[in-house]
Design a protein around this motif. Structure first.
Motif, mmCIF file in Angstrom:
data_model
loop_
_atom_site.group_PDB
_atom_site.id
_atom_site.type_symbol
_atom_site.label_atom_id
_atom_site.label_comp_id
_atom_site.label_asym_id
_atom_site.label_seq_id
_atom_site.Cartn_x
_atom_site.Cartn_y
_atom_site.Cartn_z
ATOM 1 N N LEU A 10 40.742 55.996 41.656
ATOM 2 C CA LEU A 10 40.693 54.709 42.072
ATOM 3 C C LEU A 10 40.673 53.448 41.756
ATOM 4 O O LEU A 10 42.040 52.837 42.480
ATOM 5 C CB LEU A 10 39.433 54.843 42.168
ATOM 6 N N LYS A 11 41.387 53.703 40.255
ATOM 7 C CA LYS A 11 42.033 52.103 40.007
ATOM 8 C C LYS A 11 43.064 51.779 39.905
ATOM 9 O O LYS A 11 43.930 50.831 40.349
ATOM 10 C CB LYS A 11 42.421 52.319 38.244
ATOM 11 N N LEU A 12 44.057 52.616 39.975
ATOM 12 C CA LEU A 12 45.351 52.953 40.902
ATOM 13 C C LEU A 12 45.843 52.521 41.861
ATOM 14 O O LEU A 12 46.608 51.529 42.367
ATOM 15 C CB LEU A 12 46.270 54.785 40.477
ATOM 16 N N LEU A 13 45.146 52.903 42.806
ATOM 17 C CA LEU A 13 44.926 52.539 44.072
ATOM 18 C C LEU A 13 45.161 51.280 44.709
ATOM 19 O O LEU A 13 46.068 50.157 45.183
ATOM 20 C CB LEU A 13 43.780 53.122 45.059
ATOM 21 N N LYS A 14 43.217 50.419 43.480
ATOM 22 C CA LYS A 14 42.992 49.090 43.866
ATOM 23 C C LYS A 14 43.998 48.029 43.201
ATOM 24 O O LYS A 14 44.681 47.423 43.730
ATOM 25 C CB LYS A 14 41.348 49.041 42.978
ATOM 26 N N GLU A 15 44.712 48.818 41.884
ATOM 27 C CA GLU A 15 46.414 48.298 41.535
ATOM 28 C C GLU A 15 47.090 47.735 42.512
ATOM 29 O O GLU A 15 47.839 46.808 42.518
ATOM 30 C CB GLU A 15 46.381 48.799 39.905
ATOM 31 N N GLU A 16 46.919 47.986 42.762
ATOM 32 C CA GLU A 16 48.366 49.107 43.674
ATOM 33 C C GLU A 16 48.295 47.723 45.024
ATOM 34 O O GLU A 16 48.759 46.726 45.362
ATOM 35 C CB GLU A 16 49.127 50.382 44.411
ATOM 36 N N ALA A 17 46.965 48.152 45.565
ATOM 37 C CA ALA A 17 46.445 46.896 46.422
ATOM 38 C C ALA A 17 46.994 45.857 46.642
ATOM 39 O O ALA A 17 46.686 44.789 47.192
ATOM 40 C CB ALA A 17 45.199 48.106 47.586
ATOM 41 N N ARG A 18 46.364 45.371 45.398
ATOM 42 C CA ARG A 18 45.788 44.165 44.939
ATOM 43 C C ARG A 18 47.706 43.256 45.055
ATOM 44 O O ARG A 18 47.838 42.225 44.447
ATOM 45 C CB ARG A 18 45.383 44.161 43.518
ATOM 46 N N LYS A 19 48.126 43.995 43.745
ATOM 47 C CA LYS A 19 49.916 43.962 43.984
ATOM 48 C C LYS A 19 50.064 43.791 44.969
ATOM 49 O O LYS A 19 51.190 42.390 45.198
ATOM 50 C CB LYS A 19 50.586 45.445 43.272
ATOM 51 N N VAL A 20 50.496 44.430 46.101
ATOM 52 C CA VAL A 20 51.254 44.481 46.976
ATOM 53 C C VAL A 20 50.298 43.769 48.009
ATOM 54 O O VAL A 20 51.357 42.864 49.381
ATOM 55 C CB VAL A 20 51.817 45.454 48.027
ATOM 56 N N HIS A 21 49.449 43.243 48.460
ATOM 57 C CA HIS A 21 48.359 41.914 49.650
ATOM 58 C C HIS A 21 49.525 41.227 50.138
ATOM 59 O O HIS A 21 49.826 40.226 48.310
ATOM 60 C CB HIS A 21 47.245 42.190 48.584
ATOM 61 N N PRO A 22 48.934 39.840 51.038
ATOM 62 C CA PRO A 22 48.771 41.340 51.746
ATOM 63 C C PRO A 22 49.430 42.312 52.658
ATOM 64 O O PRO A 22 49.321 42.915 53.497
ATOM 65 C CB PRO A 22 48.666 40.130 52.848
ATOM 66 N N ILE A 23 50.489 42.827 52.344
ATOM 67 C CA ILE A 23 50.249 44.104 53.251
ATOM 68 C C ILE A 23 50.409 45.326 52.754
ATOM 69 O O ILE A 23 49.351 44.940 51.436
ATOM 70 C CB ILE A 23 52.378 44.132 52.488
ATOM 71 N N GLU A 24 50.095 46.003 53.035
ATOM 72 C CA GLU A 24 49.600 47.126 53.168
ATOM 73 C C GLU A 24 50.660 48.255 52.188
ATOM 74 O O GLU A 24 51.844 48.563 51.879
ATOM 75 C CB GLU A 24 49.475 47.717 54.741
#
Ligand SMILES: [Zn+2]
Length: 134
Positions: A10-24
């Motif tokens: 979950l941490k990995l997914l959140k970090e990735e989402a934060r990194k590329v935001h606002p891109i999916e």
């Protein structure tokens, strides 16, 4: 259906989402499955080749390689992950594609409020999947 995730996944997914935001952000997950439970053992992140904040697409070669490599280790394809710079609910386009992916579980993470939700098409209908983080 019950989806079990590890805290570090979950941490990995959140970090990735934060990194590329606002891109999916997007990815695939693998693990052990039964009729009522899917236990995630491995997460493979992949770039969103559309670089869009409303749609995602992964390189098909990346997807196929990840599936082949995981199967060699006895891990089964569980489903797809993507993030939304919006609430974690499937878009109409998501539902359309979900129907093409059979019983794959779709995990959606909101990169605006960090909420997660998972869904699956069962008998042609959209159903929410319970998420357990251990
Ligand atoms: Zn979506």
């Amino acid at each position: 259906m019950n989806l079990r995730l590890r805290r570090n996944h979950l941490k990995l997914l959140k970090e990735e989402a934060r990194k590329v935001h606002p891109i999916e952000a997007c990815g695939i997950f693998f693990g052990r499955t039964s009729l009522t439970k899917a236990v995630v053992e491995k997460v493979v992140l992949a770039p969103n080749i559309l670089r869009s904040s409303t749609r995602f697409e992964m390189n098909p070669e990346t997807v196929v390689n990840a599936i082949l490599e995981s199967e060699k280790k006895g891990l089964h394809f569980i489903g797809l992950f993507h993030s939304h710079p919006a609430p974690a609910t499937p878009s109409l386009v998501d539902v359309k594609f979900m129907k093409l992916w059979g019983d794959a579980i779709w995990l959606i993470l909101s990169s605006t409020d960090d909420k997660i939700a998972a869904f699956q098409i069962k008998d042609g209908k959209l159903e929410e999947v319970t998420i357990e983080v251990k």
